[in-house]
Structures are given as structure tokens and as C-alpha cells.
Design a protein around this motif. Sequence first.
Motif, PDB file in Angstrom:
ATOM      1  N   THR A 136      44.376  50.698  39.727  1.00  0.00           N
ATOM      2  CA  THR A 136      44.338  49.622  40.730  1.00  0.00           C
ATOM      3  C   THR A 136      43.845  50.182  42.060  1.00  0.00           C
ATOM      4  O   THR A 136      43.023  49.573  42.752  1.00  0.00           O
ATOM      5  CB  THR A 136      45.752  49.010  40.909  1.00  0.00           C
ATOM      6  OG1 THR A 136      46.226  48.625  39.626  1.00  0.00           O
ATOM      7  CG2 THR A 136      45.750  47.819  41.839  1.00  0.00           C
ATOM      8  N   ARG A 139      40.074  51.023  41.928  1.00  0.00           N
ATOM      9  CA  ARG A 139      39.215  49.833  42.029  1.00  0.00           C
ATOM     10  C   ARG A 139      39.097  49.405  43.495  1.00  0.00           C
ATOM     11  O   ARG A 139      38.020  49.072  43.981  1.00  0.00           O
ATOM     12  CB  ARG A 139      39.789  48.679  41.200  1.00  0.00           C
ATOM     13  CG  ARG A 139      39.492  48.758  39.730  1.00  0.00           C
ATOM     14  CD  ARG A 139      39.803  47.429  39.041  1.00  0.00           C
ATOM     15  NE  ARG A 139      41.176  47.017  39.230  1.00  0.00           N
ATOM     16  CZ  ARG A 139      42.205  47.415  38.471  1.00  0.00           C
ATOM     17  NH1 ARG A 139      42.001  48.240  37.460  1.00  0.00           N
ATOM     18  NH2 ARG A 139      43.414  46.995  38.715  1.00  0.00           N
ATOM     19  N   LYS A 246      49.817  43.878  42.222  1.00  0.00           N
ATOM     20  CA  LYS A 246      48.598  43.908  43.038  1.00  0.00           C
ATOM     21  C   LYS A 246      48.950  44.591  44.359  1.00  0.00           C
ATOM     22  O   LYS A 246      49.510  43.974  45.256  1.00  0.00           O
ATOM     23  CB  LYS A 246      48.090  42.481  43.306  1.00  0.00           C
ATOM     24  CG  LYS A 246      47.881  41.637  42.040  1.00  0.00           C
ATOM     25  CD  LYS A 246      46.638  42.068  41.294  1.00  0.00           C
ATOM     26  CE  LYS A 246      46.455  41.295  40.005  1.00  0.00           C
ATOM     27  NZ  LYS A 246      47.443  41.560  38.947  1.00  0.00           N
ATOM     28  N   TRP A 411      43.698  40.703  31.873  1.00  0.00           N
ATOM     29  CA  TRP A 411      42.420  41.410  31.897  1.00  0.00           C
ATOM     30  C   TRP A 411      41.357  40.793  30.992  1.00  0.00           C
ATOM     31  O   TRP A 411      40.176  41.058  31.150  1.00  0.00           O
ATOM     32  CB  TRP A 411      42.614  42.911  31.629  1.00  0.00           C
ATOM     33  CG  TRP A 411      43.147  43.566  32.863  1.00  0.00           C
ATOM     34  CD1 TRP A 411      44.427  44.026  33.057  1.00  0.00           C
ATOM     35  CD2 TRP A 411      42.449  43.764  34.098  1.00  0.00           C
ATOM     36  NE1 TRP A 411      44.557  44.498  34.332  1.00  0.00           N
ATOM     37  CE2 TRP A 411      43.368  44.356  35.000  1.00  0.00           C
ATOM     38  CE3 TRP A 411      41.163  43.488  34.545  1.00  0.00           C
ATOM     39  CZ2 TRP A 411      43.027  44.691  36.313  1.00  0.00           C
ATOM     40  CZ3 TRP A 411      40.817  43.830  35.851  1.00  0.00           C
ATOM     41  CH2 TRP A 411      41.739  44.418  36.717  1.00  0.00           C
TER      42      TRP A 411
END
Length: 416
Positions: A136, A139, A246, A411
Motif C-alpha cells: 500500500t 503504491r 487505506k 482487488w
Amino acid sequence: MKNFEETIEKLKKYDQTHIIKIMEKLTEEEKETLANQIEKLDFENLKNLYNELTKEEVNSEKVIEPISALKKNKLTEEQLEEIDALGKNIIASNQFAVATMSGGQGTRLGYSKPKGTFKIDVEPEPKYLFEIVCDTLKRANKLFDVTIPWYIMTSEENNDEIIEFFEEHNYFDYPKKDVMFFKQGQMPLINEQGKLLISENKVIKEASDGNGGIFKSMSISGCLADMEKRGVKWVFIGSIDNVLLKMVDTTLIGLAEERGVDIATKSILKNNPYERVGVICKKDGQVGVIEYSELSKKLAEAVDEDGDLVYGESHIMCNLFSINILKKLAEITLPYHKAHKKNSYLNENGELVVPEEPNSYKFETFIFDSFNYVDDIAILRGTREIDFAPVKNKEGVDSPETAKELYNNYWRNNKE
Ligand code: UTP
């Protein structure tokens, strides 16, 4: 050679004379280690905690008020863009850092190693929980052209194993100089008579002081200073065991900036009024998390104009803190919550006793109690399928199986 007079005086003063008897049987070296530990312990605090334990619980009537969450769909496209732009700017200008709490014992999962080293069978190939967090971050780094500093909280128990794991996996290609480990604090255990327990290693038995210990340990370890040196303004603190967490959310960061608050949190709506989760609200004017058991049926069932539960914002360990509030929280001792547990110990004759029933108390602080120390927080309503897939239990709800399904579903529909 050390003079143990002071240690003995302290033990007598705080009614811990059983330790004096055990000390008589120790070697000089063992005695010295124990005395050093005793010197550092805050006995006054322990005495107070014990006194609190034995007090009758007063069921005071608290005034409960809701705090509303921001629902993204209530914003116009322009409003959302403005908020996101504020968040993007913070990340892109290197003012953002992430801390992962992985000091827990993961007892419910029944996995003997640190939880972050647990491999989950997701598509297209299995991944470790630490690897999922790392992916995460990678990215986000790519998207914003930065390297987000990553602070990992470990415990006395699992620190070495976690560092070894990262070394073995070459930090999953995260720049090593931007990964910092720090250990959380510990609290001694006491038995039902307020006596400290001595472990097989002939030291006072201690256990991790809960995820609320992060503020003090971030400061003591120098991580907070490191953040300041790097110009970090906002720090996201999350758990290791939510495979959909997140961490780099421009709306959450932008919302905190826009509202001028020091803490922002992402919630998800309770499944039903009676779901057994804590919800974020105000108690006697102070922000906090209320346990499901403290919420009356009437309040639990109340709904707003959209038909959503008024007291429905569950806390999912998805929190953002300003560097300023982190500095303040490092100076505060959050309230301790007690847990009644089974713990083996050495008796006065130096024999190991393994209890069959809970015999002692562990004291932990919780990260969400930090909400009490600000006037207001911003809450962003997240979505269960997008934001929350915890790995808590070995089987059934919130298990590797359910987390895997949620991860794969997410995903399949989202390509970043
Ligand atoms: P939990 O409270 O769910 O605990 O932690 P846990 O250790 O994962 O699992 P159980 O309760 O023993 O089964 C939520 C988050 O807080 C961290 C955990 O690592 C997890 O990321 N945590 C918990 C700490 O970092 N330190 C602690 O002392 C407790």
C-alpha cells in the motif's frame, strides 16, 4: 557490588515483601538485574491502579451526544476535489508519515509468531500482512513521487523477530533508511492482592502496555524527533491486521486540514444497532469511544435523516494525528484498562506456579482514549467492503478466510 538496601526499603514500603524472600534465593547477578528493574518501576502508579481495581464501579449517568461523520456522497464533486487536493499536497510535500502498530500478541489468531509475519492466501499469490501494508505504501510512493517514512511499533517480545523478518525479506524493497522500528512500553502484572509476579527468568513479569502506549514510545524512541526533522505534519497510525486498510487517504488528510482538527479517524457504519463494537461519540462533552454495553437501546436504535444509525460510527483503528497532538499525547498517561488473565509465577519458595484460572491483571491503554484530549475530531465514513477486512480470529468471523475473500473481491474490482 550493589547495595540492596534501597530496593528492600521500596519493596517494604509498597507491601511487596514476597520479592525480598525470593531475592534471598537469587545469585548476586540475578539480584542486581531484579533490583535495577525495581528501581525503574513506578510503584505509586501500581498502587493506585490496584486501589482502583478494588473500588466499586460507579455507574454514572453520562450525557451522550453523537458526532456526525462526513459522508463522501454528501459532497459535491468540487468540494471533494478541494479536500483531496489539500491531502495530496501534504503527501506530495513529504509532510506525511505512517506508523504501523504490531506490538500485539495476536492471541486470538493462535499464531505463535508476530502477526505481521502471518501469510494470507490472497490472489494472485499469498502475502504476509507486513507485505500488504508495504505494498500500500509503495503504491502511494509511486503515485505521489515520494517515500513515506514508515514507523513500525514492535514489542519487547517480538521486536527482534520482526526486524529479522524484514531483513530476511529485504524490507520488501522498501528503502531501508525510511523504515524505523520502535518498541512499545511494558507494564508489570499484579495478582489479585496487588502483588507483583516474578517470572521464571527471576524478573518482575511485565506485558505490553496496549496500543495506547504508542504515543510515549514514539517519543522515547526518538521516532517523534525523527518525524519533526523530516518535516512531517501528519501521521497515520493503523493496525497490522486489516488487509484493506487505506493508510494513505487524501480525503482523510484533507478533511483534517480543512476542519483544523488534530485528529481524524475513518469509521465504518455498524452492521446493525446491536453489533458489539465501540462507536465514536461525545461523552459529557468529551470525544471518546463508547462501548456497546454502555449505549441504551433507544440511542443504539436512533437513526438520522438518511436512515443511518446516529451512534453507528465504529472505530476501526484507522487514525490520523497531527505532529502537535502526538507531542502532547506523549506527555500524557492514558487511562489503563484492566484484563484478568492467567499468568504463571514463582512463589516465595522459588517454585513455578501455573494457575488454572485467571489470577492476575494486565494493564493496557487504548489508542482511542487519546480522542479525549482534543475538543473535536473529524470522522470520515468509510465503507466496510473497501476499508475493513480484519484478521483477528483463527476461524469464523474476522479470520484469514474472511479477510482473504474481502481482499480478493476488492482487488478484482479495483486496479491501482
Ligand atoms: P488487538 O487489540 O486486536 O490485539 O490489536 P492483537 O494483539 O492483534 O490480538 P489479540 O487481541 O491478542 O487476539 C489491534 C492492533 O493494535 C496492535 C496490534 O498489533 C494490532 O495492530 N497492538 C495491540 C499493539 O501494537 N500493542 C498492543 O499492546 C496491543
